[in-house]
Scaffold this active site. Structure first.
Site, PDB file in Angstrom:
ATOM      1  N   HIS A  17       0.839  -1.204   0.000  1.00 49.01           N
ATOM      2  CA  HIS A  17       0.000   0.000   0.000  1.00 49.01           C
ATOM      3  C   HIS A  17       0.874   1.254   0.000  1.00 49.01           C
ATOM      4  O   HIS A  17       0.626   2.201  -0.757  1.00 49.01           O
ATOM      5  CB  HIS A  17      -0.882   0.058   1.258  1.00 49.01           C
ATOM      6  CG  HIS A  17      -1.938  -0.984   1.352  1.00 49.01           C
ATOM      7  ND1 HIS A  17      -2.089  -1.770   2.474  1.00 49.01           N
ATOM      8  CD2 HIS A  17      -2.910  -1.359   0.485  1.00 49.01           C
ATOM      9  CE1 HIS A  17      -3.117  -2.582   2.293  1.00 49.01           C
ATOM     10  NE2 HIS A  17      -3.630  -2.363   1.092  1.00 49.01           N
ATOM     11  N   LYS A  41     -18.486  -5.802   6.989  1.00 51.14           N
ATOM     12  CA  LYS A  41     -17.255  -6.524   7.298  1.00 51.14           C
ATOM     13  C   LYS A  41     -16.742  -6.109   8.665  1.00 51.14           C
ATOM     14  O   LYS A  41     -16.741  -4.937   9.005  1.00 51.14           O
ATOM     15  CB  LYS A  41     -16.164  -6.211   6.268  1.00 51.14           C
ATOM     16  CG  LYS A  41     -16.262  -6.954   4.985  1.00 51.14           C
ATOM     17  CD  LYS A  41     -15.012  -6.710   4.174  1.00 51.14           C
ATOM     18  CE  LYS A  41     -15.039  -7.441   2.852  1.00 51.14           C
ATOM     19  NZ  LYS A  41     -13.824  -7.185   2.078  1.00 51.14           N
ATOM     20  N   ARG A  90      -2.026  -5.822  -8.613  1.00 47.78           N
ATOM     21  CA  ARG A  90      -1.038  -6.864  -8.356  1.00 47.78           C
ATOM     22  C   ARG A  90      -0.989  -7.878  -9.479  1.00 47.78           C
ATOM     23  O   ARG A  90       0.061  -8.426  -9.783  1.00 47.78           O
ATOM     24  CB  ARG A  90      -1.360  -7.593  -7.054  1.00 47.78           C
ATOM     25  CG  ARG A  90      -1.268  -6.720  -5.833  1.00 47.78           C
ATOM     26  CD  ARG A  90      -1.794  -7.419  -4.624  1.00 47.78           C
ATOM     27  NE  ARG A  90      -3.234  -7.603  -4.769  1.00 47.78           N
ATOM     28  CZ  ARG A  90      -4.059  -7.956  -3.803  1.00 47.78           C
ATOM     29  NH1 ARG A  90      -3.596  -8.200  -2.604  1.00 47.78           N
ATOM     30  NH2 ARG A  90      -5.348  -8.080  -4.017  1.00 47.78           N
ATOM     31  N   SER A 127      -3.314  -7.649   2.786  1.00 49.98           N
ATOM     32  CA  SER A 127      -3.498  -7.550   4.230  1.00 49.98           C
ATOM     33  C   SER A 127      -3.898  -8.902   4.815  1.00 49.98           C
ATOM     34  O   SER A 127      -3.432  -9.290   5.887  1.00 49.98           O
ATOM     35  CB  SER A 127      -4.555  -6.497   4.563  1.00 49.98           C
ATOM     36  OG  SER A 127      -4.124  -5.219   4.183  1.00 49.98           O
TER      37      SER A 127
END
Length: 159
Positions: A17, A41, A90, A127
């Site tokens: 990040h 969440k 990514r 993460s």
């Protein structure tokens, strides 16, 4: 002023990040890290804890600030006066999903999306992955800022 938003949940912030944030800080006059408050969440860290960790991690970047938001990203961008969203990619699988969101965002409000390829050192990093590594006693020190790693270790010991 050229202003951009880097959105995410940042639970917790990783060096991947920070690589994207640092690179964006060189391209824009101001970068706002938008921490999404997602009611559906439950994160490992509270929103306040994430904001605090991000605040510490972005100290080297004077033109970067952190703010929490809920709702549509394009509304947050409008409220912040940002015309661009910066997203790190990514892998190709990231692109498929992010392209749909970018197209929706420009259709809803005219907010552009800038895709940045992730530094190959962090191309596999998430993460969730670092949380699992630390949970099982692995060394994630190359992937997290030191203060974040310390907090993550401490939090996972509590659980």
């Amino acid at each position: 002023m050229r202003r951009a938003v880097c959105p995410g949940s940042f639970d917790p912030v990783t060096n991947g990040h920070l690589d994207i944030i640092g690179r964006a800080s060189r391209l824009f006059d101001e970068v706002i890290i938008g921490v999404l408050i997602n009611q559906s969440k439950v994160g490992l860290f509270s929103i306040d804890e994430r904001l605090e960790m991000l605040g510490e991690a972005i100290a080297p970047y004077p033109n970067v600030r952190v703010a929490a938001f809920h709702g549509l990203l394009v509304d947050f961008c409008r409220d912040q006066g940002a015309a661009v969203v910066v997203k790190g990619l990514r892998a190709v699988s990231d692109f498929d999903y992010e392209l749909q969101m970018a197209q929706m965002n420009i259709g809803l409000s005219g907010v552009e999306t800038l895709f940045m390829p992730t530094n190959p050192l962090y191309s596999f990093l998430s993460s969730s992955l670092v949380k699992d590594v630390v949970k099982w006693g692995g060394d994630a020190s190359a992937y997290l800022p030191d203060p974040v790693l310390e907090r993550l270790i401490s939090r996972l010991k509590q659980n």
